[in-house]
Design a protein around this motif. Structure first.
Motif, PDB file in Angstrom:
ATOM      1  N   ASP A 302       0.562  -1.239  -0.229  1.00 23.18           N
ATOM      2  CA  ASP A 302      -0.037  -0.150   0.264  1.00 23.18           C
ATOM      3  C   ASP A 302       1.190   1.170  -0.187  1.00 23.18           C
ATOM      4  N   GLY A 303       2.358   1.467   0.247  1.00 22.78           N
ATOM      5  CA  GLY A 303       2.857   1.972   0.774  1.00 22.78           C
ATOM      6  C   GLY A 303       3.372   2.412  -0.791  1.00 22.78           C
ATOM      7  N   VAL A 304       3.894   1.801  -1.203  1.00 23.63           N
ATOM      8  CA  VAL A 304       4.238   1.544  -2.399  1.00 23.63           C
ATOM      9  C   VAL A 304       3.531   2.183  -3.770  1.00 23.63           C
ATOM     10  N   ASP A 305       2.116   1.590  -3.314  1.00 27.65           N
ATOM     11  CA  ASP A 305       1.183   2.340  -4.616  1.00 27.65           C
ATOM     12  C   ASP A 305       1.249   3.886  -3.709  1.00 27.65           C
ATOM     13  N   ARG A 306       0.894   4.128  -2.560  1.00 31.03           N
ATOM     14  CA  ARG A 306       0.674   5.915  -2.631  1.00 31.03           C
ATOM     15  C   ARG A 306       2.006   6.828  -3.204  1.00 31.03           C
ATOM     16  N   ILE A 307       2.782   6.131  -2.769  1.00 30.50           N
ATOM     17  CA  ILE A 307       4.005   6.403  -3.804  1.00 30.50           C
ATOM     18  C   ILE A 307       3.809   6.599  -5.344  1.00 30.50           C
ATOM     19  N   PHE A 308       3.267   5.735  -6.321  1.00 30.74           N
ATOM     20  CA  PHE A 308       2.513   6.148  -6.956  1.00 30.74           C
ATOM     21  C   PHE A 308       1.875   6.663  -7.914  1.00 30.74           C
ATOM     22  N   THR A 309       0.561   6.942  -6.524  1.00 29.27           N
ATOM     23  CA  THR A 309       0.087   8.020  -6.645  1.00 29.27           C
ATOM     24  C   THR A 309       0.536   9.399  -6.574  1.00 29.27           C
ATOM     25  N   ASP A 310       1.305   9.562  -5.648  1.00 30.42           N
ATOM     26  CA  ASP A 310       2.008  10.709  -5.195  1.00 30.42           C
ATOM     27  C   ASP A 310       3.282  10.730  -7.191  1.00 30.42           C
ATOM     28  N   LEU A 311       3.916  10.133  -7.678  1.00 24.86           N
ATOM     29  CA  LEU A 311       4.315  10.177  -8.783  1.00 24.86           C
ATOM     30  C   LEU A 311       2.910  10.869  -9.937  1.00 24.86           C
ATOM     31  N   LEU A 312       2.401   9.649  -9.520  1.00 22.27           N
ATOM     32  CA  LEU A 312       0.996  10.548 -10.527  1.00 22.27           C
ATOM     33  C   LEU A 312       0.619  11.515 -10.804  1.00 22.27           C
ATOM     34  N   SER A 313       0.941  12.378  -9.197  1.00 20.12           N
ATOM     35  CA  SER A 313       0.211  13.995  -9.484  1.00 20.12           C
ATOM     36  C   SER A 313       1.173  15.039  -9.503  1.00 20.12           C
ATOM     37  N   ALA A 314       2.480  14.349  -9.422  1.00 19.41           N
ATOM     38  CA  ALA A 314       3.579  15.394  -9.793  1.00 19.41           C
ATOM     39  C   ALA A 314       3.960  14.861 -11.472  1.00 19.41           C
ATOM     40  N   TYR A 315       4.115  14.035 -12.081  1.00 24.84           N
ATOM     41  CA  TYR A 315       3.816  14.497 -13.762  1.00 24.84           C
ATOM     42  C   TYR A 315       2.507  14.718 -14.168  1.00 24.84           C
ATOM     43  N   ARG A 316       0.680  14.800 -13.706  1.00 21.09           N
ATOM     44  CA  ARG A 316       0.267  15.396 -13.870  1.00 21.09           C
ATOM     45  C   ARG A 316       0.393  17.074 -13.783  1.00 21.09           C
ATOM     46  N   ASP A 317       1.359  17.563 -12.656  1.00 20.45           N
ATOM     47  CA  ASP A 317       1.628  18.943 -12.832  1.00 20.45           C
ATOM     48  C   ASP A 317       2.252  19.251 -14.601  1.00 20.45           C
ATOM     49  N   VAL A 318       3.385  18.334 -14.920  1.00 16.04           N
ATOM     50  CA  VAL A 318       4.451  18.212 -15.662  1.00 16.04           C
ATOM     51  C   VAL A 318       3.679  18.544 -16.216  1.00 16.04           C
ATOM     52  N   LEU A 319       2.340  17.581 -16.946  1.00 15.07           N
ATOM     53  CA  LEU A 319       1.486  17.923 -18.049  1.00 15.07           C
ATOM     54  C   LEU A 319       0.815  18.840 -18.635  1.00 15.07           C
ATOM     55  N   VAL A 320       0.576  19.385 -17.164  1.00 13.40           N
ATOM     56  CA  VAL A 320      -0.010  20.725 -17.225  1.00 13.40           C
ATOM     57  C   VAL A 320       0.233  22.342 -17.657  1.00 13.40           C
ATOM     58  N   ILE A 321       1.611  21.724 -16.923  1.00  8.39           N
ATOM     59  CA  ILE A 321       2.469  23.204 -17.182  1.00  8.39           C
ATOM     60  C   ILE A 321       2.505  22.796 -19.099  1.00  8.39           C
ATOM     61  N   GLN A 322       3.214  22.314 -19.289  1.00 10.37           N
ATOM     62  CA  GLN A 322       3.494  21.452 -21.354  1.00 10.37           C
ATOM     63  C   GLN A 322       2.146  22.103 -21.893  1.00 10.37           C
ATOM     64  N   LEU A 323       0.965  21.887 -21.089  1.00  7.95           N
ATOM     65  CA  LEU A 323      -0.064  21.608 -22.063  1.00  7.95           C
ATOM     66  C   LEU A 323      -0.838  23.572 -21.977  1.00  7.95           C
ATOM     67  N   GLY A 324       0.163  24.018 -21.010  1.00  8.52           N
ATOM     68  CA  GLY A 324      -0.642  25.887 -20.379  1.00  8.52           C
ATOM     69  C   GLY A 324      -2.034  25.125 -20.030  1.00  8.52           C
ATOM     70  N   GLY A 325      -2.191  24.844 -19.009  1.00  2.00           N
ATOM     71  CA  GLY A 325      -2.907  24.800 -18.514  1.00  2.00           C
ATOM     72  C   GLY A 325      -3.627  25.232 -17.595  1.00  2.00           C
ATOM     73  N   LYS A 326      -4.906  25.347 -17.134  1.00  2.00           N
ATOM     74  CA  LYS A 326      -5.442  26.595 -16.238  1.00  2.00           C
ATOM     75  C   LYS A 326      -5.575  26.383 -14.476  1.00  2.00           C
ATOM     76  N   GLN A 327      -5.424  24.895 -15.022  1.00  2.00           N
ATOM     77  CA  GLN A 327      -5.324  23.680 -13.182  1.00  2.00           C
ATOM     78  C   GLN A 327      -4.561  24.632 -12.315  1.00  2.00           C
ATOM     79  N   GLU A 328      -4.570  23.965 -10.925  1.00  2.00           N
ATOM     80  CA  GLU A 328      -3.757  24.688 -10.001  1.00  2.00           C
ATOM     81  C   GLU A 328      -3.344  22.977  -9.810  1.00  2.00           C
ATOM     82  N   LEU A 329      -1.477  23.297  -9.838  1.00  2.00           N
ATOM     83  CA  LEU A 329      -0.424  22.380  -9.390  1.00  2.00           C
ATOM     84  C   LEU A 329      -0.956  21.805  -7.840  1.00  2.00           C
ATOM     85  N   ILE A 330      -0.747  20.228  -8.056  1.00  2.15           N
ATOM     86  CA  ILE A 330      -0.797  20.032  -6.789  1.00  2.15           C
ATOM     87  C   ILE A 330       0.188  19.353  -6.278  1.00  2.15           C
TER      88      ILE A 330
END
Length: 383
Positions: A302-330
């Motif tokens: 479960d702890g490793v799965d939480r790490i995956f979830t944190d990484l998913l949020s981080a690289y979602r933020d990377v994609l938001v920056i790349q695509l010029g999205g208006k969403q707030e960074l996590i």
């Protein structure tokens, strides 16, 4: 006191269950406004499925306003005589556990209106095990109510879905979770907001980040190290470090709970603190220790799965920056690292890595070794 206190952002679901708890039990789930013998609470991780299920159980078991506080305390401690529960710390729920719960579901209520049976992780039942439960749902005792929890309706077999009434939960707003942390734990507003945002409104994880400095530090270490990967050697080293972080996190979560369970078990067995355990009782203590070891193994995953979830949020933020999205960074606290990754990687590469995270999560749920899953994932970052 209300049994529904502390349920965040689920007003519609609470309204349905509150009305049902005030109604008389009926034999069909076709009446959308009344009470029925079988319920399925669905929603994403952290939405409060279990909390809502046990709040509903407390409402059903309470005999009136004067009894509500005592009943709620019993349900919270899982000691109410008319409450049966099944929570698995293993990958799957065993058929023996379900058979045992089904057997106890036929007992008549001893102090209240109903006998309430709660299965927290109904999605972990294989089809053969689900069919044992199905028979109980098809011919339920007159005063027994089943409450199942799962991420979605698709996570239980169709024949069970057809015999339950579903209540769907949604992801609560960050502000609602933050307000809960402030009101119930006295957390300052800034820490509460940051914890709720970084946990992506997962109530349990937000609470832990807000109240545990070490948990916050482990999360920061995770993102810092992954953003620093530049080659295969880095990826392999960070995978080992993250595996160690998951183990440390699991120990931190389990230690206090295990000790509390041991003390409670010994007290229930009549053993005074510090006294030697009589030979006749040692098998029960050993069984507890074995259960805790199995739970610790699951906790690491479960702890490793939480790490995956944190990484998913981080690289979602990377994609938001790349695509010029208006969403707030996590992960606003990693703004520099996120923008650096956005310049270094192509959007296609980020999407591939996000897909790799989903694959890694499936591997973990299929009992692949956590370290191997982490190594395979992090090596996919290297181009």
């Amino acid at each position: 006191m209300s049994v529904w206190r502390g349920l965040v952002g689920q007003d519609d679901a609470v309204r349905v269950l509150q009305k049902a708890a005030e109604s008389e039990l009926i034999g069909s789930h076709d009446d959308s406004d009344g009470m029925t013998h079988a319920w399925l609470v669905t929603g994403p991780a952290g939405s409060g499925r279990s909390n809502l299920a046990f709040a509903f159980a407390a409402a059903l078991l309470s005999r009136g306003p004067a009894d509500i506080e005592f009943t709620t305390a019993q349900v919270k401690a899982r000691t109410h005589p008319d409450l049966g529960t099944l929570t698995s710390e293993k990958v799957i729920i065993s058929i023996e556990d379900v058979r045992s719960l089904v057997t106890s579901s036929h007992f008549s209520p001893s102090v209240g209106r109903y006998r309430v049976m709660v299965i927290e992780d109904a999605d972990r039942m294989p089809e053969r095990t689900s069919n044992v439960l199905l028979k109980a749902l098809e011919e339920p005792p007159a005063r027994t109510v089943w409450i199942l929890c799962a991420p979605s309706e698709a996570d239980v077999i169709p024949t069970i879905r057809s015999r339950v009434r579903s209540v769907r939960l949604r992801v609560p707003a960050v502000n609602d979770v933050a307000r809960l942390l402030v009101e119930t734990h006295g957390i300052d507003a800034e820490t509460a907001e940051r914890s709720a945002r970084q946990a992506q409104s997962h109530i349990g994880m937000a609470r832990r980040l807000a109240t545990n400095e070490e948990a916050r530090q482990r999360r920061e270490q995770t993102l810092s190290r992954v953003f620093g990967i530049r080659g295969v050697a880095d990826a392999m080293q960070v995978a080992r470090q993250l595996s160690d972080i998951a183990v440390e996190d699991s120990k931190a979560v389990s230690a206090e709970r295990d000790e509390r369970e041991r003390e409670e078990t010994l007290r229930n067995l009549g053993v005074t603190p510090g006294a030697a355990i009589p030979p006749a009782l040692r098998s029960q203590v050993r069984q507890l220790e074995e259960d805790q070891k199995r739970r610790a193994t699951r906790s690491v995953r479960d702890g490793v799965d939480r790490i995956f979830t944190d990484l998913l949020s981080a690289y979602r933020d990377v994609l938001v920056i790349q695509l010029g999205g208006k969403q707030e960074l996590i992960n606003r606290e990693f703004n520099t690292e996120i923008r650096s990754a956005a310049q270094r990687m192509r959007p296609d590469d980020v999407l591939v890595f996000i897909e790799e995270i989903a694959i890694a999560q499936k591997r973990i749920s299929s009992n692949v070794t956590p370290l191997l899953s982490l190594e395979a994932l992090l090596c996919s970052l290297v181009h």
